[in-house]
Design a protein around this motif. Structure first.
Motif, PDB file in Angstrom:
ATOM      1  N   GLY A 178       0.838  -1.199   0.000  1.00 49.11           N
ATOM      2  CA  GLY A 178       0.000   0.000   0.000  1.00 49.11           C
ATOM      3  C   GLY A 178       0.866   1.238   0.000  1.00 49.11           C
ATOM      4  O   GLY A 178       2.093   1.151  -0.062  1.00 49.11           O
ATOM      5  N   ASP A 179       0.210   2.416   0.049  1.00 51.72           N
ATOM      6  CA  ASP A 179       0.991   3.651   0.132  1.00 51.72           C
ATOM      7  C   ASP A 179       1.100   4.128   1.572  1.00 51.72           C
ATOM      8  O   ASP A 179       1.666   5.191   1.837  1.00 51.72           O
ATOM      9  CB  ASP A 179       0.401   4.729  -0.784  1.00 51.72           C
ATOM     10  CG  ASP A 179      -0.978   5.203  -0.342  1.00 51.72           C
ATOM     11  OD1 ASP A 179      -1.407   4.871   0.778  1.00 51.72           O
ATOM     12  OD2 ASP A 179      -1.638   5.919  -1.115  1.00 51.72           O
ATOM     13  N   GLU A 180       0.535   3.363   2.493  1.00 47.13           N
ATOM     14  CA  GLU A 180       0.607   3.585   3.942  1.00 47.13           C
ATOM     15  C   GLU A 180      -0.140   4.824   4.409  1.00 47.13           C
ATOM     16  O   GLU A 180      -0.075   5.168   5.596  1.00 47.13           O
ATOM     17  CB  GLU A 180       2.072   3.629   4.428  1.00 47.13           C
ATOM     18  CG  GLU A 180       2.775   2.284   4.198  1.00 47.13           C
ATOM     19  CD  GLU A 180       4.273   2.353   4.434  1.00 47.13           C
ATOM     20  OE1 GLU A 180       4.697   3.199   5.231  1.00 47.13           O
ATOM     21  OE2 GLU A 180       4.997   1.558   3.805  1.00 47.13           O
ATOM     22  N   LYS A 181      -0.801   5.534   3.506  1.00 45.24           N
ATOM     23  CA  LYS A 181      -1.551   6.703   3.982  1.00 45.24           C
ATOM     24  C   LYS A 181      -2.944   6.913   3.383  1.00 45.24           C
ATOM     25  O   LYS A 181      -3.761   7.581   4.009  1.00 45.24           O
ATOM     26  CB  LYS A 181      -0.718   7.979   3.824  1.00 45.24           C
ATOM     27  CG  LYS A 181      -0.132   8.212   2.456  1.00 45.24           C
ATOM     28  CD  LYS A 181       0.638   9.548   2.475  1.00 45.24           C
ATOM     29  CE  LYS A 181       1.097   9.918   1.098  1.00 45.24           C
ATOM     30  NZ  LYS A 181       2.415   9.371   0.755  1.00 45.24           N
ATOM     31  N   SER A 182      -3.240   6.386   2.202  1.00 46.38           N
ATOM     32  CA  SER A 182      -4.547   6.664   1.588  1.00 46.38           C
ATOM     33  C   SER A 182      -5.646   5.854   2.264  1.00 46.38           C
ATOM     34  O   SER A 182      -5.978   4.736   1.865  1.00 46.38           O
ATOM     35  CB  SER A 182      -4.511   6.345   0.095  1.00 46.38           C
ATOM     36  OG  SER A 182      -3.604   7.186  -0.556  1.00 46.38           O
ATOM     37  N   GLU A 183      -6.216   6.467   3.288  1.00 45.92           N
ATOM     38  CA  GLU A 183      -7.237   5.812   4.093  1.00 45.92           C
ATOM     39  C   GLU A 183      -8.600   5.960   3.412  1.00 45.92           C
ATOM     40  O   GLU A 183      -8.899   7.023   2.866  1.00 45.92           O
ATOM     41  CB  GLU A 183      -7.264   6.510   5.457  1.00 45.92           C
ATOM     42  CG  GLU A 183      -8.242   5.932   6.429  1.00 45.92           C
ATOM     43  CD  GLU A 183      -7.988   6.477   7.825  1.00 45.92           C
ATOM     44  OE1 GLU A 183      -7.335   7.532   7.952  1.00 45.92           O
ATOM     45  OE2 GLU A 183      -8.444   5.827   8.786  1.00 45.92           O
ATOM     46  N   ALA A 184      -9.412   4.900   3.474  1.00 47.71           N
ATOM     47  CA  ALA A 184     -10.763   4.998   2.930  1.00 47.71           C
ATOM     48  C   ALA A 184     -11.598   5.896   3.835  1.00 47.71           C
ATOM     49  O   ALA A 184     -11.685   5.667   5.041  1.00 47.71           O
ATOM     50  CB  ALA A 184     -11.387   3.607   2.854  1.00 47.71           C
ATOM     51  N   ARG A 185     -12.160   6.946   3.276  1.00 50.46           N
ATOM     52  CA  ARG A 185     -12.984   7.888   4.057  1.00 50.46           C
ATOM     53  C   ARG A 185     -13.879   8.644   3.080  1.00 50.46           C
ATOM     54  O   ARG A 185     -13.651   8.594   1.857  1.00 50.46           O
ATOM     55  CB  ARG A 185     -12.093   8.853   4.845  1.00 50.46           C
ATOM     56  CG  ARG A 185     -11.111   9.616   3.994  1.00 50.46           C
ATOM     57  CD  ARG A 185     -10.248  10.567   4.815  1.00 50.46           C
ATOM     58  NE  ARG A 185      -9.103  11.040   4.066  1.00 50.46           N
ATOM     59  CZ  ARG A 185      -9.140  11.978   3.107  1.00 50.46           C
ATOM     60  NH1 ARG A 185     -10.286  12.545   2.772  1.00 50.46           N
ATOM     61  NH2 ARG A 185      -8.042  12.349   2.475  1.00 50.46           N
ATOM     62  N   PRO A 186     -14.897   9.377   3.605  1.00 51.25           N
ATOM     63  CA  PRO A 186     -15.752  10.135   2.697  1.00 51.25           C
ATOM     64  C   PRO A 186     -14.902  11.086   1.850  1.00 51.25           C
ATOM     65  O   PRO A 186     -14.032  11.780   2.370  1.00 51.25           O
ATOM     66  CB  PRO A 186     -16.659  10.918   3.648  1.00 51.25           C
ATOM     67  CG  PRO A 186     -16.704  10.090   4.889  1.00 51.25           C
ATOM     68  CD  PRO A 186     -15.341   9.478   5.013  1.00 51.25           C
ATOM     69  N   GLY A 187     -15.109  11.078   0.559  1.00 52.99           N
ATOM     70  CA  GLY A 187     -14.300  11.904  -0.334  1.00 52.99           C
ATOM     71  C   GLY A 187     -13.117  11.162  -0.907  1.00 52.99           C
ATOM     72  O   GLY A 187     -12.520  11.597  -1.889  1.00 52.99           O
ATOM     73  N   MET A 188     -12.733  10.056  -0.285  1.00 52.26           N
ATOM     74  CA  MET A 188     -11.667   9.210  -0.851  1.00 52.26           C
ATOM     75  C   MET A 188     -12.079   7.752  -0.674  1.00 52.26           C
ATOM     76  O   MET A 188     -11.655   7.073   0.257  1.00 52.26           O
ATOM     77  CB  MET A 188     -10.309   9.464  -0.202  1.00 52.26           C
ATOM     78  CG  MET A 188      -9.235   8.654  -0.887  1.00 52.26           C
ATOM     79  SD  MET A 188      -7.649   9.458  -0.964  1.00 52.26           S
ATOM     80  CE  MET A 188      -7.060   9.134   0.673  1.00 52.26           C
ATOM     81  N   GLY A 189     -12.930   7.333  -1.580  1.00 45.80           N
ATOM     82  CA  GLY A 189     -13.458   5.975  -1.500  1.00 45.80           C
ATOM     83  C   GLY A 189     -12.511   4.969  -2.116  1.00 45.80           C
ATOM     84  O   GLY A 189     -11.544   5.320  -2.786  1.00 45.80           O
ATOM     85  N   LEU A 190     -12.819   3.699  -1.870  1.00 45.59           N
ATOM     86  CA  LEU A 190     -12.067   2.611  -2.493  1.00 45.59           C
ATOM     87  C   LEU A 190     -12.599   2.415  -3.904  1.00 45.59           C
ATOM     88  O   LEU A 190     -13.802   2.355  -4.110  1.00 45.59           O
ATOM     89  CB  LEU A 190     -12.253   1.335  -1.678  1.00 45.59           C
ATOM     90  CG  LEU A 190     -11.657   1.395  -0.277  1.00 45.59           C
ATOM     91  CD1 LEU A 190     -12.324   0.372   0.628  1.00 45.59           C
ATOM     92  CD2 LEU A 190     -10.159   1.173  -0.324  1.00 45.59           C
ATOM     93  N   MET A 191     -11.710   2.340  -4.871  1.00 42.91           N
ATOM     94  CA  MET A 191     -12.122   2.197  -6.271  1.00 42.91           C
ATOM     95  C   MET A 191     -11.378   1.038  -6.918  1.00 42.91           C
ATOM     96  O   MET A 191     -10.215   0.774  -6.604  1.00 42.91           O
ATOM     97  CB  MET A 191     -11.842   3.500  -7.030  1.00 42.91           C
ATOM     98  CG  MET A 191     -12.621   4.682  -6.463  1.00 42.91           C
ATOM     99  SD  MET A 191     -12.143   6.239  -7.216  1.00 42.91           S
ATOM    100  CE  MET A 191     -13.098   6.173  -8.724  1.00 42.91           C
ATOM    101  N   ALA A 192     -12.068   0.379  -7.846  1.00 43.10           N
ATOM    102  CA  ALA A 192     -11.551  -0.872  -8.420  1.00 43.10           C
ATOM    103  C   ALA A 192     -10.110  -0.766  -8.934  1.00 43.10           C
ATOM    104  O   ALA A 192      -9.301  -1.659  -8.659  1.00 43.10           O
ATOM    105  CB  ALA A 192     -12.471  -1.360  -9.532  1.00 43.10           C
TER     106      ALA A 192
END
Lengths: 269, 66
Positions: free
Chosen positions: A229-243
């Protein structure tokens, strides 16, 4: 002796693929010799492995096995086939990792998730609309067996917590952590380090959004312990998980597990 | 006192515990794995585990998503 579709056959000098096709599988139109595509006039030598396939027909589990053997080479195939891999969490990461592991022919997969398929999962998770409401373990089982009917699956629907992880997963070769919850991610690594001394681990942290491809990386924590992972891109509103980006991370994880199984990356023991 | 966190020196208060260290780093305790002098520390001991001069602390942090 030669092998034709994994059966041992007495070798006769001067034999070509065409002779084998006529004798063993007249309808065949794909020919593989020692893992490489061949034509009908390709000469066959003593010790060769020949696979004859009819395009478009459903191969038997034995033929599937032969195809993988031919494609991966026998040494690689045997290692993969004798391996046991656990996948914890069957979401965007886990469902993609499971597909890769099934396709390469990992002998046994332990699939763990307590949840059901929901409409919101389908932007990235490898399920189908008609599977909404199904237990994820069952839905994924159906999908994986359509990819490779030769694999063995063990389904675990239990809600997992740190204290029971080692009960389920102490005997696997590689444990792949694909949970959503950061607390379960930490709990899993702690359990692997403390209670599963022979189990290699590939975990995940940071793959939400649509950031750079190349910021997803695989890091060794200690021999046999890796985090993707990139160790920082957390799933949260505005940054969802995408395929796409979850898929990048998933396939880092799958390839790392493969590399461990094949002995090119350090394992725990 | 000075301790080492993930290979880097850090000065902390003499009364630091693992819990106060995590708070000062703004890390949620349930999202990290802590190794103190190569030994894994369990979360229920973060409050009671005091740090000493020269301690080696490894912190592996997880963010959510999968």
């Amino acid at each position: 002796m030669i092998r034709v579709n994994e059966k041992s056959i007495h070798y006769q000098e001067g034999t070509s693929i065409n002779d084998l096709v006529n004798k063993f599988k007249p309808a065949a139109d794909i020919f593989i010799v020692n893992g490489f595509p061949a034509s009908t006039d390709t000469p066959v030598h003593d010790g060769d492995r020949c696979v004859l396939i009819k395009k478009g027909s459903i191969p038997t589990p034995d033929e599937m096995d032969s195809l993988l053997l031919a494609r991966h080479t026998p040494g690689v195939h045997t290692k993969i086939k004798n391996s046991v891999v656990a996948i914890l969490g069957l979401g965007g990461l886990g469902s993609a990792v499971a597909g890769a592991m099934a396709k390469i022919g990992v002998g046994k997969l332990l699939l763990s998730d307590y949840d059901v398929v929901e409409p919101s999962n389908l932007n990235r998770q490898h399920y189908f609309v008609d599977q909404i409401g199904m237990q994820k373990t069952r839905a994924l089982q159906d999908n994986l067996l359509r990819m490779n009917p030769s694999i063995h699956l063990e389904l675990i629907d239990t809600v997992l917590e740190e204290s029971i992880l080692s009960h389920f997963f102490s005997d696997v070769d590689v444990l792949i952590e694909c949970f959503d919850s950061p607390a379960m991610k930490a709990a899993t690594l702690r359990s692997v380090l403390r209670e599963m001394e022979h189990v290699s681990y590939v975990g995940s942290s940071g793959m939400a959004g649509y950031g750079s491809n190349n910021s997803i990386r695989t890091t060794m924590i200690s021999p046999g312990i890796y985090i993707v992972g990139d160790e920082k891109s957390e799933a949260r509103p505005g940054m969802g998980l995408m395929a796409p980006r979850v898929g990048i991370a998933a396939h880092h994880m799958a390839n790392q597990a493969l590399r461990i199984l094949l002995g090119v990356e350090q394992s725990r023991q | 006192m000075t301790i080492t966190i993930n290979g880097k020196n850090k000065t902390t208060q003499d009364t630091s515990t693992v819990a106060t260290l995590l708070a000062s780093l703004q890390l949620a305790p349930e999202t990290v794995v802590i190794e103190l002098n190569t030994k894994i520390i369990l979360p229920d001991t973060y409050q009671s585990t005091t740090l000493s001069e020269g301690d080696q602390v490894e912190i592996i942090r997880f963010v959510g998503g999968g």
